[in-house]
Scaffold this motif. Structure first.
Motif, PDB file in Angstrom:
ATOM      1  N   LYS A   1       0.634  -1.216   0.136  1.00 36.20           N
ATOM      2  CA  LYS A   1      -0.036  -0.260   0.041  1.00 36.20           C
ATOM      3  C   LYS A   1       1.031   1.280  -0.481  1.00 36.20           C
ATOM      4  O   LYS A   1       2.104   1.568   0.952  1.00 36.20           O
ATOM      5  CB  LYS A   1      -0.931  -0.243   1.232  1.00 36.20           C
ATOM      6  N   THR A   2       0.777   2.259  -0.755  1.00 38.88           N
ATOM      7  CA  THR A   2       0.934   3.442  -0.567  1.00 38.88           C
ATOM      8  C   THR A   2       0.786   4.881   0.204  1.00 38.88           C
ATOM      9  O   THR A   2       1.190   5.781   0.736  1.00 38.88           O
ATOM     10  CB  THR A   2       0.998   3.917  -2.078  1.00 38.88           C
ATOM     11  N   ALA A   3      -0.254   4.000   0.680  1.00 40.54           N
ATOM     12  CA  ALA A   3      -0.694   5.107   1.605  1.00 40.54           C
ATOM     13  C   ALA A   3      -1.992   4.212   2.585  1.00 40.54           C
ATOM     14  O   ALA A   3      -1.984   2.903   2.201  1.00 40.54           O
ATOM     15  CB  ALA A   3      -1.793   6.041   1.278  1.00 40.54           C
ATOM     16  N   PRO A   4      -1.478   4.659   3.815  1.00 36.08           N
ATOM     17  CA  PRO A   4      -1.207   3.943   5.064  1.00 36.08           C
ATOM     18  C   PRO A   4      -3.860   3.476   5.591  1.00 36.08           C
ATOM     19  O   PRO A   4      -4.061   2.459   5.833  1.00 36.08           O
ATOM     20  CB  PRO A   4      -1.676   4.103   6.583  1.00 36.08           C
ATOM     21  N   ASP A   5      -4.220   4.026   4.933  1.00 38.06           N
ATOM     22  CA  ASP A   5      -5.565   4.920   4.960  1.00 38.06           C
ATOM     23  C   ASP A   5      -6.327   3.595   3.835  1.00 38.06           C
ATOM     24  O   ASP A   5      -7.690   2.993   3.534  1.00 38.06           O
ATOM     25  CB  ASP A   5      -6.217   5.959   4.421  1.00 38.06           C
ATOM     26  N   LEU A   6      -5.336   3.207   3.202  1.00 35.47           N
ATOM     27  CA  LEU A   6      -6.221   2.407   2.039  1.00 35.47           C
ATOM     28  C   LEU A   6      -6.420   0.612   2.446  1.00 35.47           C
ATOM     29  O   LEU A   6      -6.402  -0.076   3.101  1.00 35.47           O
ATOM     30  CB  LEU A   6      -5.364   2.212   0.837  1.00 35.47           C
ATOM     31  N   TYR A   7      -7.554   0.109   1.629  1.00 31.21           N
ATOM     32  CA  TYR A   7      -7.888  -0.970   1.519  1.00 31.21           C
ATOM     33  C   TYR A   7      -7.647  -2.259   1.888  1.00 31.21           C
ATOM     34  O   TYR A   7      -8.152  -3.506   1.854  1.00 31.21           O
ATOM     35  CB  TYR A   7      -9.447  -1.113   1.730  1.00 31.21           C
ATOM     36  N   GLN A   8      -7.069  -1.632   0.386  1.00 26.40           N
ATOM     37  CA  GLN A   8      -6.266  -3.083  -0.517  1.00 26.40           C
ATOM     38  C   GLN A   8      -4.767  -2.645  -0.829  1.00 26.40           C
ATOM     39  O   GLN A   8      -4.964  -1.926  -0.699  1.00 26.40           O
ATOM     40  CB  GLN A   8      -6.780  -3.730  -1.295  1.00 26.40           C
ATOM     41  N   PRO A   9      -3.903  -3.119  -1.593  1.00 23.28           N
ATOM     42  CA  PRO A   9      -2.787  -3.243  -1.508  1.00 23.28           C
ATOM     43  C   PRO A   9      -2.771  -2.102  -3.316  1.00 23.28           C
ATOM     44  O   PRO A   9      -3.731  -2.759  -3.797  1.00 23.28           O
ATOM     45  CB  PRO A   9      -2.265  -4.214  -2.171  1.00 23.28           C
ATOM     46  N   ASP A  10      -1.886  -1.340  -3.316  1.00 23.77           N
ATOM     47  CA  ASP A  10      -2.342  -0.614  -4.838  1.00 23.77           C
ATOM     48  C   ASP A  10      -1.531  -0.954  -5.382  1.00 23.77           C
ATOM     49  O   ASP A  10      -1.061   0.320  -6.697  1.00 23.77           O
ATOM     50  CB  ASP A  10      -3.093   1.132  -4.331  1.00 23.77           C
ATOM     51  N   MET A  11      -0.307  -1.174  -5.073  1.00 24.00           N
ATOM     52  CA  MET A  11       1.588  -1.155  -6.198  1.00 24.00           C
ATOM     53  C   MET A  11       1.435  -2.754  -6.612  1.00 24.00           C
ATOM     54  O   MET A  11       1.450  -3.356  -5.372  1.00 24.00           O
ATOM     55  CB  MET A  11       1.922  -0.092  -5.560  1.00 24.00           C
ATOM     56  N   GLN A  12       2.080  -3.713  -7.573  1.00 24.65           N
ATOM     57  CA  GLN A  12       2.880  -4.227  -7.177  1.00 24.65           C
ATOM     58  C   GLN A  12       4.245  -4.102  -7.763  1.00 24.65           C
ATOM     59  O   GLN A  12       4.542  -3.059  -8.622  1.00 24.65           O
ATOM     60  CB  GLN A  12       2.491  -5.301  -8.781  1.00 24.65           C
ATOM     61  N   LEU A  13       5.055  -4.447  -7.133  1.00 27.79           N
ATOM     62  CA  LEU A  13       6.630  -5.161  -7.127  1.00 27.79           C
ATOM     63  C   LEU A  13       7.240  -5.999  -8.160  1.00 27.79           C
ATOM     64  O   LEU A  13       6.228  -7.154  -8.363  1.00 27.79           O
ATOM     65  CB  LEU A  13       7.242  -5.511  -5.779  1.00 27.79           C
ATOM     66  N   TYR A  14       8.448  -5.451  -8.618  1.00 23.36           N
ATOM     67  CA  TYR A  14       9.154  -6.839  -9.745  1.00 23.36           C
ATOM     68  C   TYR A  14      10.602  -6.564  -9.233  1.00 23.36           C
ATOM     69  O   TYR A  14      11.193  -5.692  -9.405  1.00 23.36           O
ATOM     70  CB  TYR A  14       8.729  -6.134 -11.423  1.00 23.36           C
TER      71      TYR A  14
END
Length: 541
Positions: free
Chosen positions: A345-358
């Motif tokens: 998550k790029t922000a703590p208030d998000l309800y799910q991950p919003d970013m994928q890493l490779y």
């Protein structure tokens, strides 16, 4: 009498599943049309061969978008499979289903039957996961999914340790109870060979007498009797052919070809069709709209540990890798270059991950234009850290340019057109720098090759994102599923609004992008579509 009960247009991920499941009981006559040819090609079957097929016209539509304002007016290259198996025959083979909340959002948007608890059984049904059966996995389905954690390059462990030092939990299974964390990717490979949808679902079904598969069959338009779709016109071997369906035609052409064929056939926005002289069968404003895709950015780092560059760059390294593959089906030729990654998550208030890493233990800074030389990496040790926004808010469109079915449509993804997308990507690349600054990676990194330490301010980072962002090849939603015939193209049973006996089953129906790679979700759509169709048949609909 019609030639077939069902006609499937497109032998991609969903089309191969449908061909298998609809022909399984032996009661129905199925025709599957594919514009490309056989997948029995060396570079299709060898996992690392996707570097060759990336620009191979024989198996690839090789689309190019319009100039994208958000990419500083550069076009984006879109490889798409034109071969049995579709894009599952040329992709990087990473198996990611998406986040459970993605599907709950689909249901909440007015699509009953598509919540996570509804679609999970189809994921399980489709797979034979090397990790074994359980609450989230199947072990007897057609699609083999490999756990290659023991075969990964040793540098992947440094990356995973860096992720943990940056605050992410280790996650050995992104398709299990939770998605967030850092860990190895599962891939669709078995015994060192690509496990495409064609190999998993179609080839076993081609032995059945009630399934006819025609390759090099280029669909040009749908055939109608009033508002009912009765068949398809297609070109094959220099001849114009027609085939008729007693029950249904199912489009599985994918995010580009399905809306293109609809528009060519008179189903689409009136203001697009009429100027081209196409008779409007049904004015459907949403056909070709709502285009979504993941875009990514890579950072490259020189290091003091050996990477795949050291193994694959010298001629003797290539020879050794080739021998390992030929005699043992092991080594880097039998894997994807995308070996590890994660979600955060790029922000703590998000309800799910919003970013994928490779993470890829390899680099290609000296690649000539229009090549993807996975067997010819840089002559020095280096690796790649990448990131992509799982939940972009930018929306694009697709529309035909002429009534000529062989002319590629106009594709405008409109990447990075919202401030939200820019800010997420900015937080994403800053996290890459955070990973690179952890003890695990800092001690082995000798130089940041791209974009370089001088690129540090928000303005410079955003400029770099716009200059270097690229498609992750997850385009979807151009025939969006939803409850509104004016805003959507298909209903929750995948039936096309405004006409009869026509469904769509591919990634174009996604109401919104899933969090991660899209092939697994496209296969799930094929599984669910087959159940919907057979259920209607059983009820006499």
């Amino acid at each position: 009498m019609a030639d077939f009960d069902y006609i499937i247009i497109g032998a991609g991920s969903s089309g191969c599943v449908l061909a298998n499941r609809l022909s399984e009981n032996g009661k129905h006559r199925i025709l599957l049309l594919e514009a490309g040819g056989s997948d029995k090609r060396f570079w299709v079957q060898v996992p690392i061969g996707y570097g060759k097929t990336y620009y191979q016209k024989a198996v690839n539509w090789m689309y190019m978008t319009e100039e994208v304002p958000g990419l500083n007016n550069k076009p984006s290259y879109w490889p798409r499979g034109k071969v049995l198996g579709g894009s599952s025959s040329i992709n990087a083979m990473v198996y990611i289903r998406g986040n459970a909340r993605d599907y709950d959002d689909w249901a909440a948007a007015g699509n009953p039957g598509w919540a996570y608890q509804d679609v999970l059984p189809y994921f399980i049904k489709s797979e034979a996961n090397q990790m074994g059966a359980g609450r989230y996995h199947g072990d007897d389905g057609p699609l083999y999914v490999s756990d290659v954690s023991k075969e990964l390059h040793p540098l992947c462990q440094d990356y995973i340790q860096a992720g943990r030092q940056a605050g992410l939990d280790f996650n050995p299974d992104f398709n299990g109870a939770r998605q967030d964390g850092v860990g190895p990717y599962q891939i669709t490979v078995r015994h060192g060979l690509r496990m495409s949808a064609a190999k998993a679902f179609l080839h076993p079904a081609m032995k059945r007498a009630n399934l006819t598969v025609q390759t090099y069959a280029y669909a040009t338009r749908l055939l109608f009797e009033g508002k009912r779709v009765i068949g398809v016109e297609y070109e094959r071997g220099g001849r114009r052919c027609k085939a008729f369906a007693a029950r249904e035609v199912i489009l599985c052409g994918g995010t580009i070809n399905s809306p293109q064929l609809l528009q060519l056939s008179g189903i689409g926005p009136r203001d697009v069709l009429e100027p081209l002289g196409i008779d409007v069968i049904h004015d459907s404003p949403a056909v070709g709209r709502n285009l979504q895709d993941h875009v990514g950015v890579d950072y490259l780092f020189k290091c003091n540990k050996k990477t795949l560059n050291n193994e694959l760059n010298p001629w003797w390294g290539k020879l050794w890798a080739g021998l390992r593959y030929i005699f043992a089906r092991s080594g880097p030729l039998g894997l994807s270059i995308n070996q590890a990654g994660g979600f955060f998550k790029t922000a703590p208030d998000l309800y799910q991950p919003d970013m994928q890493l490779y993470f890829s233990p390899v680099s290609y800074t000296r690649a000539p234009p229009k090549t993807r030389p996975l067997m010819n990496p840089d002559p020095f040790a280096a690796f790649l850290l990448g990131v992509s926004n799982c939940r972009p808010s930018s929306r694009g469109y697709l529309k035909i340019r002429s009534c000529d079915p062989h002319k590629a449509p106009e594709i405008q993804p409109d990447y990075l057109s919202t401030d939200d997308d820019i800010q997420r990507m900015l937080r994403g690349v800053r996290f890459i720098r955070e990973l690179a600054g952890t003890a695990a990676l800092k001690e082995i990194i000798t130089e940041e090759l791209r974009p370089g330490a001088a690129c540090a301010s928000d303005e410079a980072l955003v400029q770099d994102i716009r200059d270097n962002a690229w498609s992750v090849f997850h385009a979807c939603s151009t025939c969006r599923m939803g409850p509104d015939p004016q805003a959507d193209v298909v209903d929750h049973c995948l039936r096309v609004y405004g006409v009869e006996s026509l469904r769509i089953a591919d990634a174009s129906i996604f109401p919104s992008l899933v969090s991660g790679n899209t092939n697994a979700a496209a296969i799930m759509v094929g599984e669910k579509a087959a159940d919907l169709i057979l259920s209607d048949t059983a009820l006499g609909r």
